[in-house]
Design an enzyme around this catalytic site. Structure first.
Site, mmCIF file in Angstrom:
data_model
loop_
_atom_site.group_PDB
_atom_site.id
_atom_site.type_symbol
_atom_site.label_atom_id
_atom_site.label_comp_id
_atom_site.label_asym_id
_atom_site.label_seq_id
_atom_site.Cartn_x
_atom_site.Cartn_y
_atom_site.Cartn_z
ATOM 1 N N CYS A 120 0.780 -1.243 0.000
ATOM 2 C CA CYS A 120 0.000 0.000 0.000
ATOM 3 C C CYS A 120 0.810 1.292 0.000
ATOM 4 O O CYS A 120 0.504 2.193 -0.783
ATOM 5 C CB CYS A 120 -1.048 -0.005 1.109
ATOM 6 S SG CYS A 120 -0.616 -0.889 2.600
ATOM 7 N N ARG A 156 7.222 -10.815 5.470
ATOM 8 C CA ARG A 156 6.771 -10.480 6.816
ATOM 9 C C ARG A 156 7.502 -11.363 7.796
ATOM 10 O O ARG A 156 7.569 -12.584 7.604
ATOM 11 C CB ARG A 156 5.259 -10.705 6.957
ATOM 12 C CG ARG A 156 4.465 -9.811 6.038
ATOM 13 C CD ARG A 156 2.982 -9.957 6.239
ATOM 14 N NE ARG A 156 2.289 -9.140 5.255
ATOM 15 C CZ ARG A 156 0.975 -9.135 5.073
ATOM 16 N NH1 ARG A 156 0.206 -9.900 5.841
ATOM 17 N NH2 ARG A 156 0.427 -8.362 4.167
ATOM 18 N N GLN A 205 0.843 -11.480 -3.194
ATOM 19 C CA GLN A 205 -0.610 -11.382 -3.175
ATOM 20 C C GLN A 205 -1.110 -10.894 -4.528
ATOM 21 O O GLN A 205 -0.390 -10.167 -5.209
ATOM 22 C CB GLN A 205 -1.071 -10.366 -2.130
ATOM 23 C CG GLN A 205 -0.875 -10.812 -0.709
ATOM 24 C CD GLN A 205 -1.388 -9.762 0.262
ATOM 25 O OE1 GLN A 205 -1.300 -8.566 -0.004
ATOM 26 N NE2 GLN A 205 -1.905 -10.202 1.382
ATOM 27 N N ASP A 262 -2.706 -8.433 -5.167
ATOM 28 C CA ASP A 262 -3.048 -7.266 -4.361
ATOM 29 C C ASP A 262 -3.431 -6.079 -5.237
ATOM 30 O O ASP A 262 -2.932 -5.944 -6.348
ATOM 31 C CB ASP A 262 -1.802 -6.901 -3.540
ATOM 32 C CG ASP A 262 -2.118 -5.971 -2.398
ATOM 33 O OD1 ASP A 262 -3.299 -5.872 -2.012
ATOM 34 O OD2 ASP A 262 -1.173 -5.340 -1.886
ATOM 35 N N HIS A 276 -4.896 -1.699 -4.810
ATOM 36 C CA HIS A 276 -5.425 -0.589 -4.014
ATOM 37 C C HIS A 276 -6.272 0.275 -4.907
ATOM 38 O O HIS A 276 -5.864 0.645 -6.000
ATOM 39 C CB HIS A 276 -4.274 0.186 -3.385
ATOM 40 C CG HIS A 276 -3.559 -0.640 -2.371
ATOM 41 N ND1 HIS A 276 -2.469 -1.416 -2.686
ATOM 42 C CD2 HIS A 276 -3.838 -0.887 -1.070
ATOM 43 C CE1 HIS A 276 -2.102 -2.095 -1.617
ATOM 44 N NE2 HIS A 276 -2.905 -1.802 -0.617
ATOM 45 N N LYS A 304 -12.727 -4.178 7.646
ATOM 46 C CA LYS A 304 -12.549 -4.980 6.430
ATOM 47 C C LYS A 304 -13.592 -6.079 6.306
ATOM 48 O O LYS A 304 -14.271 -6.421 7.266
ATOM 49 C CB LYS A 304 -11.157 -5.608 6.429
ATOM 50 C CG LYS A 304 -10.904 -6.504 7.640
ATOM 51 C CD LYS A 304 -9.527 -7.162 7.570
ATOM 52 C CE LYS A 304 -9.297 -8.043 8.774
ATOM 53 N NZ LYS A 304 -8.102 -8.876 8.673
ATOM 54 N N HIS A 313 -8.021 -1.432 0.166
ATOM 55 C CA HIS A 313 -7.030 -2.484 -0.051
ATOM 56 C C HIS A 313 -7.821 -3.752 -0.334
ATOM 57 O O HIS A 313 -8.743 -4.052 0.411
ATOM 58 C CB HIS A 313 -6.198 -2.759 1.208
ATOM 59 C CG HIS A 313 -5.587 -1.560 1.841
ATOM 60 N ND1 HIS A 313 -4.234 -1.463 2.053
ATOM 61 C CD2 HIS A 313 -6.130 -0.415 2.310
ATOM 62 C CE1 HIS A 313 -3.966 -0.313 2.660
ATOM 63 N NE2 HIS A 313 -5.094 0.341 2.828
#
Length: 651
Positions: A338, A367, A385, A387, A389, A469, A515
């Site tokens: 992000c 992570r 991911q 992923d 945004h 979320k 996200h």
RNA sequence: GCUGGCGUAGCUCAGCAGGUAGAGCACUCGAUUCGUAAUCGAGCGGUCGCGGGUUCGACUCCCGCCGCCAGCUCCA
């Protein structure tokens, strides 16, 4: 009408019955029907669950709880937990009891005992449990004032129970349940007798902290389960065994998809075959996202802490980040995409016309997960991911959420045909920003779900530090639930990065960030698919889609021609030229879960055909190579879950 | 990270009152040329997770570390 001294109950079918006040629940159940009396575990009067031995002193909606009801199973297994505790106390009188609740698939009891319990001990405890069940001890409930409750637990030497009583509020009833010589502090509710338990099994023993606090004593947690019949118990044990057999940590290396090595805990080494699956999923994601109006970007992996301070990660996520120091400057390896996307948004002026702006990245995230939490692909330290945004105006939030829901449906519903459930996760204790804004964000998520007609569960305090979320839990072929997709609202990051766009009015406005990930971590997603399909991926995902098997070396040339024809259509095919018999090669291909085996010999080479065998459907007969290539290509291009080659595959 | 268990060939596992390791599969070679889930034979392969200690001698006993597994906690 209810007379004095009588109560009226309303059954689920709407019928009403009256009984004398103080009637036993069991008598009411027996009056409704003998069959029901046999199946009954407890009853529910309005919203209160009561044991069968309780007396009814008021009327209301009345439901008989059986094994079919979650609440019924809960009572049943709660009693099984008490039977476990009683057995432990009989065998180990100095054991201190902590808590013993029912859980989804069974129950557990936490005990403090100096002796370490072994599997043999569990068997002995289980045998004692069976004795207690055979004794058919009726349960009895009683309440005590605080002082007497404390005295009772003092006498019985139960320090954990004393702590529990002391923590109970003044308005809470302190109740106990007795069965034979055994008494336990417990809120209930329960089945009426130990004999009501039909089939029990103790599963394993593991450590668990008292009250989940690692600074408190480590207790021994005994897990067990109980079912209404021996048959159901056996089915459960089979499913458990099947899950073990399908474990991705076992199947992955076995199918040569990936492996783990001591030198990189939490990181998979992706082999060629695993990488094919990985890339196919990314290809699917790219295809769909480009259709859904996403743009793909790539942001840096390693960024100065200045950035992570702005984003809030430094304060809320640092213990999960890998840090690198160079020439006195500290950098953080990105655990999320992000902040990078925020900077790309900020890199030029944005107009309201640009919104919603959907920025996707297949960035590699790292992570630092605590060593004890790692679990193969399902919990890794490095992963990618699918992923993205979304930068949107406030009035676009709901539509964007719906847009995300459609994408989730597309992948889980259409492509994989998996069911899923939705959680709305609300503000956690460690949150950032204005609580009023949180409330608004939470209600926007709820209203989007309602507009889409989706049912959902509220998960209190499960939100991220930057916003509430939606989490999506997929249900796999063994009925297990996995969290993959997530859609998260974020009002904080745009503020922290001072993101703005120029509105129709010519003024600056603050966008909202959403996200979202659909498959979530590809690593985890592949792990789940691997277990879901037990390694037998649908053809479009299979690393090897067809293996050509010449019956003898003489036909290897023809086999290679067939392979080349398949490869010419973009299909993944190979020839098994090893000096082995057909049966052996078939066996190998079956074990490797290759969807199609194409046997070729003199007849096929002569006629330009192949003898087709499918890993699940067996022999599909002989067909021309042209037809096979067309049908197989169609199966793959449509990303079909089912084979579409052969007689009825031509639809 | 915490508690407990485990770590022997690429894989699955055997072994040992402490006397420097063994099977099947895989792999390589040879024979066999074969029609839908196991053809035969030979060979290669291990500083027994890593590091210390005890001992004449350690895969075996002790300590530390690493990793894995089951949980706890945390989470995509």
């Amino acid at each position: 009408m209810e007379e004095p001294g009588e109560i009226e109950i309303i059954l689920p079918d709407g019928s009403r019955r009256t009984y004398p006040r103080g009637v036993r629940a069991a008598d009411v159940v027996r009056d409704i029907g003998p069959r029901l009396a046999r199946d009954a575990i407890a009853v529910k009067l309005d919203d209160e669950i009561l044991e069968l031995f309780r007396t009814l002193d008021r009327g209301g909606r009345f439901v008989v709880l059986t094994w079919k009801d979650e609440e019924g199973r809960y009572c049943y297994r709660h009693t099984a937990a008490h039977v476990l505790a009683q057995a432990v106390k009989r065998l180990y009188p100095d054991a201190d009891l902590a808590i013993g609740p029912p859980i989804d698939d069974g129950f557990y009891y936490d005990i403090d005992l100096d002796k370490r319990l072994t599997p043999d001990d569990l068997e002995a405890i289980e045998a004692e449990m069976r004795r207690i069940i055979a004794e058919d001890l009726p349960l009895e409930r009683f309440e005590l004032p605080r002082e007497e409750a404390l005295r009772l637990m003092e006498e019985r030497g139960e320090p954990y129970k004393i702590e529990l009583i002391n923590d109970l509020g003044d308005d809470q009833v302190i109740s106990f349940y007795r069965q034979g010589e055994f008494v336990d502090l417990c809120r209930g509710p329960h089945a009426a007798s130990t004999g009501r338990i039909k089939a029990v099994k103790l599963l394993n023993v593991a450590g668990a902290y008292w009250r989940g606090d690692e600074n408190r004593p480590m207790l021994q947690r005994i897990y067990g389960t109980a079912f209404e019949s021996e048959q159901e118990l056996q089915e459960f044990l089979w499913r458990r065994e099947e899950a073990r057999r399908r474990d991705h940590r076992r199947l992955g290396p076995e199918l040569d998809l990936f492996h783990f090595d001591d030198v990189a805990p939490g990181y998979a080494f992706w082999h060629p075959k695993g990488t094919i699956i990985y890339n196919e999923l990314v290809r699917l994601s790219r295809e769909l996202q480009s259709r859904y109006g996403y743009q793909e970007v790539r942001a840096p992996d390693i960024l100065k802490t200045d950035l992570w301070r702005i984003s809030g990660h430094w304060e809320h996520y640092r213990e999960n980040m890998f840090l690198i120091e160079d020439e006195g400057t500290v950098y953080g390896v990105k655990p999320m995409n992000c902040p990078g996307h925020a900077l790309i948004f900020k890199a030029r002026t944005r107009s309201y016309r640009d919104l919603p702006l959907r920025m996707a990245e297949y960035g590699h995230l790292n992570r630092f997960e605590r060593s004890g939490t790692l679990h193969g692909l399902l919990r890794a330290r490095g992963f990618v991911q699918d992923d993205a945004h979304l930068f949107v105006r406030e009035d676009q939030i709901e539509d964007e959420i719906l847009h995300c829901l459609a994408l989730v449906d597309e992948i889980y519903g259409r492509i994989f045909e998996m069911d899923y459930s939705i959680d709305l996760s609300t503000r956690p204790d460690d949150f950032m920003g204005d609580p009023a804004l949180w409330d608004r964000a939470e209600s926007m998520l709820a209203s989007a779900l309602e507009r889409a007609g989706r049912s959902y569960r509220v998960a209190e305090k499960e939100g991220n530090f930057y916003g509430p979320k939606l989490d999506f839990h997929m249900v796999d072929s063994l009925g297990r639930r996995w969290q993959c997709a997530t859609v998260q609202l974020d009002f904080q990051m745009p503020q922290r990065f001072d993101l703005v766009y120029t509105g129709e009015d010519g003024r600056e406005h603050r966008p909202v960030m959403i996200h979202r990930a659909i498959m979530g971590s590809l690593e985890r997603f592949i792990g789940i698919l691997l277990e879901h399909f037990a390694g037998a991926f649908p053809t479009w995902l299979s690393p090897v889609q067809a293996r050509v098997i010449p019956v003898a070396a003489d036909y290897a040339g023809y086999a290679r021609q067939v392979r080349d024809r398949l490869a010419g259509r973009g299909l993944r095919a190979e020839v098994d030229e090893r000096n082995e018999k057909v049966g052996w090669k078939i066996r190998q291909a079956q074990l490797e879960k290759v969807p199609y085996m194409l046997v070729v010999g003199a007849r096929e080479a002569e006629a330009g055909t192949v003898a087709v065998r499918h890993r699940d459907q067996g022999d599909l007969g002989v067909m021309p190579v042209d037809a096979l290539v067309d049908q197989l290509a169609a199966e793959v291009e449509s990303r079909s879950l089912r084979p579409r080659v052969g007689a009825e595959g031509a639809d």
